[in-house]
Design a protein around this motif. Structure first.
Motif, short mmCIF file in Angstrom:
data_model
loop_
_atom_site.label_atom_id
_atom_site.label_comp_id
_atom_site.label_asym_id
_atom_site.label_seq_id
_atom_site.Cartn_x
_atom_site.Cartn_y
_atom_site.Cartn_z
N ARG A 106 0.80 -1.21 0.00
CA ARG A 106 0.00 0.00 0.00
C ARG A 106 0.83 1.27 0.00
NH1 ARG A 106 -4.99 -1.78 -1.18
NH2 ARG A 106 -5.65 0.28 -0.58
N GLY A 107 2.11 1.18 0.31
CA GLY A 107 2.91 2.39 0.43
C GLY A 107 2.94 2.91 1.85
N MET A 108 2.23 2.26 2.73
CA MET A 108 2.25 2.57 4.15
C MET A 108 2.59 1.26 4.85
SD MET A 108 -0.75 4.08 6.60
CE MET A 108 -0.96 5.59 5.69
N ARG A 109 3.74 1.21 5.45
CA ARG A 109 4.25 -0.05 5.99
C ARG A 109 3.27 -0.76 6.92
NH1 ARG A 109 9.97 -0.21 8.87
NH2 ARG A 109 8.95 -0.77 10.76
N GLU A 110 2.60 -0.01 7.74
CA GLU A 110 1.65 -0.61 8.68
C GLU A 110 0.52 -1.33 7.96
OE1 GLU A 110 2.76 2.48 8.71
OE2 GLU A 110 3.68 2.85 10.67
N LEU A 111 -0.02 -0.69 6.92
CA LEU A 111 -1.08 -1.33 6.15
C LEU A 111 -0.55 -2.54 5.40
CD1 LEU A 111 -3.11 1.66 4.65
CD2 LEU A 111 -3.78 0.13 6.51
N ASP A 112 0.66 -2.41 4.85
CA ASP A 112 1.29 -3.54 4.16
C ASP A 112 1.33 -4.75 5.09
OD1 ASP A 112 1.82 -1.67 2.20
OD2 ASP A 112 4.00 -1.77 2.39
N GLN A 113 1.80 -4.53 6.30
CA GLN A 113 1.94 -5.63 7.26
C GLN A 113 0.60 -6.23 7.65
OE1 GLN A 113 4.24 -3.71 10.32
NE2 GLN A 113 6.17 -4.17 9.31
N LEU A 114 -0.39 -5.40 7.87
CA LEU A 114 -1.72 -5.91 8.23
C LEU A 114 -2.28 -6.80 7.13
CD1 LEU A 114 -3.27 -2.69 9.78
CD2 LEU A 114 -2.81 -4.82 10.99
N PHE A 115 -2.25 -6.31 5.90
CA PHE A 115 -2.80 -7.09 4.79
C PHE A 115 -1.98 -8.35 4.51
CE2 PHE A 115 -5.05 -3.13 3.20
CZ PHE A 115 -6.31 -3.64 3.45
N GLU A 116 -0.67 -8.24 4.57
CA GLU A 116 0.16 -9.41 4.29
C GLU A 116 -0.02 -10.49 5.34
OE1 GLU A 116 4.16 -8.06 3.55
OE2 GLU A 116 3.52 -6.95 1.77
N ARG A 117 -0.21 -10.11 6.60
CA ARG A 117 -0.48 -11.11 7.64
C ARG A 117 -1.74 -11.90 7.32
NH1 ARG A 117 0.15 -7.05 12.29
NH2 ARG A 117 2.38 -6.72 12.11
N TYR A 118 -2.79 -11.17 6.93
CA TYR A 118 -4.03 -11.87 6.59
C TYR A 118 -3.80 -12.79 5.39
CZ TYR A 118 -8.71 -13.06 5.26
OH TYR A 118 -9.83 -13.78 4.93
N PRO A 165 -16.27 -6.89 10.50
CA PRO A 165 -15.67 -8.09 11.11
C PRO A 165 -14.29 -8.44 10.53
CG PRO A 165 -17.98 -8.49 10.59
CD PRO A 165 -17.61 -7.18 9.96
N MET A 166 -14.10 -8.22 9.24
CA MET A 166 -12.81 -8.49 8.62
C MET A 166 -11.75 -7.51 9.13
SD MET A 166 -10.91 -10.27 6.53
CE MET A 166 -12.13 -11.22 5.64
N LEU A 167 -12.10 -6.25 9.23
CA LEU A 167 -11.18 -5.26 9.79
C LEU A 167 -10.74 -5.67 11.19
CD1 LEU A 167 -12.95 -1.98 8.67
CD2 LEU A 167 -10.69 -2.73 7.93
N ASP A 168 -11.69 -6.08 12.01
CA ASP A 168 -11.38 -6.51 13.37
C ASP A 168 -10.47 -7.74 13.38
OD1 ASP A 168 -12.94 -4.44 14.34
OD2 ASP A 168 -14.69 -5.71 14.68
N ARG A 169 -10.75 -8.68 12.52
CA ARG A 169 -9.95 -9.91 12.46
C ARG A 169 -8.53 -9.61 12.02
NH1 ARG A 169 -13.29 -14.24 9.70
NH2 ARG A 169 -13.71 -12.32 8.70
N ILE A 170 -8.37 -8.76 11.01
CA ILE A 170 -7.03 -8.40 10.54
C ILE A 170 -6.28 -7.62 11.61
CG2 ILE A 170 -5.77 -6.99 8.86
CD1 ILE A 170 -7.96 -7.73 6.81
N ARG A 171 -6.98 -6.73 12.28
CA ARG A 171 -6.36 -5.88 13.31
C ARG A 171 -5.73 -6.69 14.43
NH1 ARG A 171 -10.71 -3.11 15.07
NH2 ARG A 171 -10.55 -1.55 13.44
N VAL A 172 -6.33 -7.81 14.80
CA VAL A 172 -5.84 -8.57 15.96
C VAL A 172 -4.83 -9.67 15.59
CG1 VAL A 172 -7.90 -8.11 17.32
CG2 VAL A 172 -7.77 -10.20 15.97
N LEU A 173 -4.52 -9.83 14.31
CA LEU A 173 -3.51 -10.84 13.94
C LEU A 173 -2.16 -10.42 14.52
CD1 LEU A 173 -4.39 -11.55 10.21
CD2 LEU A 173 -4.65 -13.10 12.14
N LYS A 174 -1.51 -11.32 15.20
CA LYS A 174 -0.22 -11.04 15.84
C LYS A 174 0.89 -10.92 14.80
CE LYS A 174 -1.76 -11.55 20.07
NZ LYS A 174 -2.15 -10.40 20.80
N ALA A 175 1.83 -10.07 15.09
CA ALA A 175 2.99 -9.86 14.20
C ALA A 175 3.89 -11.07 14.18
CB ALA A 175 3.79 -8.65 14.66
#
Length: 82
Positions: free
Chosen positions: A16-28, A72-82
């Motif tokens: 996404r160009g924003m590292r935090e978003l990249d990490q959230l989406f890639e974890r999912y 619900p998907m936002l919540d699920r992605i948000r809580v995925l551990k690094a």
């Protein structure tokens, strides 16, 4: 399109160009996508089409997501551990 090719394309869309978003989406994508039901996959694809600034506000809780089907998907992605 075979699954491996699809995942490669999705991995690119997760950048996404924003590292935090990249990490959230890639974890999912790595942890949940392979076993996700079709409905969850559709919501994930919907989120990938959203604007980064909106996604950031939704993930951080600064703004409520107006798309009830995506919450619900936002919540699920948000809580995925690094």
């Amino acid at each position: 399109m075979d699954e491996a090719t699809l995942v490669k394309k999705l991995r690119w869309r997760c950048r996404r160009g924003m590292r935090e978003l990249d990490q959230l989406f890639e974890r999912y994508l790595e942890r949940e996508w392979p076993t996700a039901p079709a409905a969850d996959r559709e919501v994930f694809l919907f989120l990938l089409d959203c604007e980064d600034d909106k996604l950031w506000r939704w993930f951080m809780g600064y703004e409520a997501c107006p798309h009830a089907h995506a919450v619900p998907m936002l919540d699920r992605i948000r809580v995925l551990k690094a």
